[in-house]
Design a protein around this motif. Structure first.
Motif, mmCIF file in Angstrom:
data_model
loop_
_atom_site.group_PDB
_atom_site.id
_atom_site.type_symbol
_atom_site.label_atom_id
_atom_site.label_comp_id
_atom_site.label_asym_id
_atom_site.label_seq_id
_atom_site.Cartn_x
_atom_site.Cartn_y
_atom_site.Cartn_z
ATOM 1 N N GLU A 214 6.044 5.336 17.324
ATOM 2 C CA GLU A 214 6.261 3.943 17.707
ATOM 3 C C GLU A 214 7.700 3.486 17.476
ATOM 4 O OE1 GLU A 214 3.193 1.275 16.201
ATOM 5 O OE2 GLU A 214 1.854 3.003 16.017
ATOM 6 N N LEU A 215 8.348 4.064 16.475
ATOM 7 C CA LEU A 215 9.751 3.741 16.199
ATOM 8 C C LEU A 215 10.671 4.713 16.927
ATOM 9 C CD1 LEU A 215 11.916 2.153 14.608
ATOM 10 C CD2 LEU A 215 11.626 3.833 12.771
ATOM 11 N N GLU A 216 10.357 5.983 16.824
ATOM 12 C CA GLU A 216 11.082 7.039 17.517
ATOM 13 C C GLU A 216 10.075 8.020 18.091
ATOM 14 O OE1 GLU A 216 13.892 9.093 15.138
ATOM 15 O OE2 GLU A 216 15.130 7.321 14.736
ATOM 16 N N ILE A 217 10.351 8.528 19.264
ATOM 17 C CA ILE A 217 9.475 9.539 19.860
ATOM 18 C C ILE A 217 9.474 10.776 18.972
ATOM 19 C CG2 ILE A 217 9.131 11.069 21.845
ATOM 20 C CD1 ILE A 217 10.426 8.905 23.575
ATOM 21 N N GLY A 218 8.270 11.231 18.637
ATOM 22 C CA GLY A 218 8.149 12.437 17.825
ATOM 23 C C GLY A 218 8.213 12.209 16.336
ATOM 24 N N LEU A 219 8.184 10.935 15.898
ATOM 25 C CA LEU A 219 8.212 10.629 14.464
ATOM 26 C C LEU A 219 6.925 9.903 14.078
ATOM 27 C CD1 LEU A 219 9.861 10.544 11.779
ATOM 28 C CD2 LEU A 219 10.597 8.260 12.469
ATOM 29 N N ASN A 220 6.178 10.497 13.144
ATOM 30 C CA ASN A 220 4.943 9.893 12.642
ATOM 31 C C ASN A 220 5.131 9.461 11.195
ATOM 32 O OD1 ASN A 220 3.787 10.519 15.094
ATOM 33 N ND2 ASN A 220 2.694 12.320 14.331
ATOM 34 N N ALA A 221 4.357 8.458 10.771
ATOM 35 C CA ALA A 221 4.473 7.978 9.392
ATOM 36 C C ALA A 221 3.188 7.290 8.961
ATOM 37 C CB ALA A 221 5.649 7.014 9.271
ATOM 38 N N VAL A 222 3.008 7.227 7.646
ATOM 39 C CA VAL A 222 1.881 6.504 7.051
ATOM 40 C C VAL A 222 2.388 5.827 5.794
ATOM 41 C CG1 VAL A 222 1.144 8.574 5.784
ATOM 42 C CG2 VAL A 222 -0.482 6.703 6.161
ATOM 43 N N ALA A 223 1.883 4.628 5.510
ATOM 44 C CA ALA A 223 2.366 3.856 4.355
ATOM 45 C C ALA A 223 1.218 3.176 3.624
ATOM 46 C CB ALA A 223 3.382 2.814 4.804
ATOM 47 N N VAL A 224 1.442 2.916 2.332
ATOM 48 C CA VAL A 224 0.476 2.199 1.499
ATOM 49 C C VAL A 224 1.208 1.081 0.754
ATOM 50 C CG1 VAL A 224 -0.982 4.230 1.194
ATOM 51 C CG2 VAL A 224 0.839 3.750 -0.474
ATOM 52 N N VAL A 232 0.141 -9.198 -5.532
ATOM 53 C CA VAL A 232 0.871 -9.464 -4.291
ATOM 54 C C VAL A 232 1.605 -8.199 -3.843
ATOM 55 C CG1 VAL A 232 2.723 -10.813 -3.222
ATOM 56 C CG2 VAL A 232 1.175 -11.884 -4.891
ATOM 57 N N THR A 233 1.468 -7.850 -2.579
ATOM 58 C CA THR A 233 2.171 -6.685 -2.047
ATOM 59 C C THR A 233 3.660 -6.996 -1.956
ATOM 60 O OG1 THR A 233 0.277 -5.914 -0.766
ATOM 61 C CG2 THR A 233 2.437 -5.147 -0.060
ATOM 62 N N ILE A 234 4.482 -6.217 -2.671
ATOM 63 C CA ILE A 234 5.921 -6.470 -2.696
ATOM 64 C C ILE A 234 6.722 -5.308 -2.111
ATOM 65 C CG2 ILE A 234 5.836 -8.050 -4.645
ATOM 66 C CD1 ILE A 234 6.688 -5.703 -6.433
ATOM 67 N N ALA A 235 6.048 -4.203 -1.816
ATOM 68 C CA ALA A 235 6.751 -3.040 -1.268
ATOM 69 C C ALA A 235 5.740 -2.118 -0.593
ATOM 70 C CB ALA A 235 7.502 -2.291 -2.378
ATOM 71 N N ALA A 236 6.270 -1.108 0.077
ATOM 72 C CA ALA A 236 5.423 -0.107 0.729
ATOM 73 C C ALA A 236 6.018 1.272 0.499
ATOM 74 C CB ALA A 236 5.313 -0.387 2.225
ATOM 75 N N ILE A 237 5.164 2.247 0.247
ATOM 76 C CA ILE A 237 5.589 3.638 0.127
ATOM 77 C C ILE A 237 5.098 4.376 1.362
ATOM 78 C CG2 ILE A 237 5.369 5.789 -1.168
ATOM 79 C CD1 ILE A 237 4.928 4.143 -3.687
ATOM 80 N N SER A 238 6.004 5.075 2.029
ATOM 81 C CA SER A 238 5.628 5.774 3.256
ATOM 82 C C SER A 238 6.036 7.237 3.202
ATOM 83 C CB SER A 238 6.288 5.119 4.476
ATOM 84 O OG SER A 238 7.703 5.297 4.431
ATOM 85 N N ILE A 239 5.315 8.045 3.958
ATOM 86 C CA ILE A 239 5.680 9.440 4.191
ATOM 87 C C ILE A 239 5.837 9.598 5.698
ATOM 88 C CG2 ILE A 239 5.057 11.865 3.923
ATOM 89 C CD1 ILE A 239 3.269 11.152 1.641
ATOM 90 N N ASP A 247 0.828 15.024 10.941
ATOM 91 C CA ASP A 247 -0.204 14.074 11.353
ATOM 92 C C ASP A 247 -0.895 13.644 10.069
ATOM 93 O OD1 ASP A 247 -2.397 12.645 12.159
ATOM 94 O OD2 ASP A 247 -3.027 14.054 13.708
ATOM 95 N N PRO A 248 -0.576 12.458 9.563
ATOM 96 C CA PRO A 248 -1.063 12.041 8.242
ATOM 97 C C PRO A 248 -2.570 12.112 8.065
ATOM 98 C CG PRO A 248 -0.100 10.190 9.462
ATOM 99 C CD PRO A 248 0.265 11.430 10.195
ATOM 100 N N PRO A 252 -4.900 17.651 4.696
ATOM 101 C CA PRO A 252 -5.879 17.496 3.609
ATOM 102 C C PRO A 252 -5.278 16.844 2.355
ATOM 103 C CG PRO A 252 -6.033 19.682 4.588
ATOM 104 C CD PRO A 252 -4.799 19.037 5.164
ATOM 105 N N GLY A 253 -5.922 15.792 1.900
ATOM 106 C CA GLY A 253 -5.543 15.158 0.644
ATOM 107 C C GLY A 253 -4.359 14.208 0.705
ATOM 108 N N LEU A 254 -3.677 14.142 1.837
ATOM 109 C CA LEU A 254 -2.458 13.318 1.893
ATOM 110 C C LEU A 254 -2.755 11.835 1.713
ATOM 111 C CD1 LEU A 254 0.659 13.695 4.040
ATOM 112 C CD2 LEU A 254 -0.485 11.490 4.042
ATOM 113 N N LEU A 255 -3.712 11.301 2.455
ATOM 114 C CA LEU A 255 -3.999 9.872 2.364
ATOM 115 C C LEU A 255 -4.463 9.487 0.961
ATOM 116 C CD1 LEU A 255 -5.760 9.125 5.776
ATOM 117 C CD2 LEU A 255 -3.462 8.472 5.069
ATOM 118 N N GLU A 256 -5.320 10.324 0.383
ATOM 119 C CA GLU A 256 -5.817 10.034 -0.956
ATOM 120 C C GLU A 256 -4.674 10.050 -1.977
ATOM 121 O OE1 GLU A 256 -7.066 12.189 1.148
ATOM 122 O OE2 GLU A 256 -8.987 11.224 1.650
#
Length: 274
Positions: A214-224, A232-239, A247-248, A252-256
């Motif tokens: 969505e930001l760049e073609i061929g770049l995937n990401a996931v954040a929490v 209060v949510t003050i930041a996000a950690i992404s891979i 593909d997040p 196996p085990g990445l999201l957890e």
């Protein structure tokens, strides 16, 4: 015939230096802030575009941009000739003690994730309608990917941005999206407000958000999310990583692991799950 004057008016031909200076100073500040808002909304604009939008002469717009450039609040892309927000904005954001604490507490966790999954891990905060990456760790396999440190990324097209948006109330979210817009950056960018809202509701419910090209073609990401002592949510950690290997939802085990990391950093900041 003598023109009417108030009792406090100065004699003809004279001006109040302090009043004129104050008005001029306020106008300059107002115009400089307007330039920053235009750059934030558009992601980059030229002198003529800014002059037209502000209704000022090109020389005025050029002087404003030069002053902002000198303070590192704006910088010029010499290939395109357009200006964008500068790293000085990031320094201002990083001067906020709470956010500095987040970076300090999160850093070892970012490196642990990068080492384990061998991809780029970022810590982002919401600033000036952008998801601003304030810290980063890169795994061995991430050497060929972009360095996102200091980048101001659009909230609607990034996993971190979606997590940060999902934590806001409807009015706050609406104001940010109204100001920033949802421009198409790739064919996969979500440009529909209802479609984005659907993703944000899912992110809030599931505890993570994704971005697939969505930001760049061929770049995937996931954040929490990362929460403070108030919850209060003050930041996000992404891979993030290249789509051909990252593909997040399929690793196996990445999201957890990522969600657990978000909770651990939150606990370091005083957050306790109810």
């Amino acid at each position: 015939m003598v023109a009417d004057r108030s009792p406090d008016a100065l004699p003809a031909g004279l001006t109040d230096p302090e009043s004129s200076s104050s008005r001029g100073g306020v106008q300059s500040v107002d115009r400089a802030i307007t330039v920053l808002e235009i750059l934030a909304r558009t992601g980059g604009a030229g002198v003529s575009e800014i002059a037209d939008e502000m209704g000022v002469h090109k020389s005025t717009a050029s002087r404003l941009l030069s002053a902002l450039d000198a303070r590192d609040m704006a910088q010029q892309d010499h290939e395109r000739g357009k200006y964008q927000l500068g790293f000085g904005i990031l320094r201002l954001a990083s001067s906020i003690p709470g956010r500095l604490n987040v970076a300090a507490e999160a850093r070892p966790f970012l490196h642990a994730l990068a080492d384990k999954f061998q991809e780029t891990v970022n810590l982002a905060v919401l600033r000036s309608n952008f998801a601003v990456n304030v810290d980063q760790a890169m795994g061995p396999s991430a050497l060929a990917t972009s360095d996102w440190m200091g980048s101001l990324t659009p909230v609607h097209a990034t996993s971190s941005g979606k997590i940060l948006l999902a934590s806001l109330d409807t009015a706050e979210r609406g104001q940010i999206l109204k100001e920033s817009g949802q421009p198409a950056l790739t064919e996969s960018t979500v440009t529909s407000r209802p479609a984005l809202e659907k993703q944000l509701i899912a992110a809030a419910a599931n505890g993570f958000a994704t971005s697939y090209s969505e930001l760049e073609i061929g770049l995937n990401a996931v954040a929490v999310p990362v929460r403070d002592h108030r919850g209060v949510t003050i930041a996000a950690i992404s891979i993030s990583g290249p789509a051909f290997r990252f593909d997040p939802k399929a690793i196996p085990g990445l999201l957890e692991e990522l969600k657990q990391t978000g909770e651990q950093v939150s606990e370091k900041l005083g957050y306790r799950r109810r």
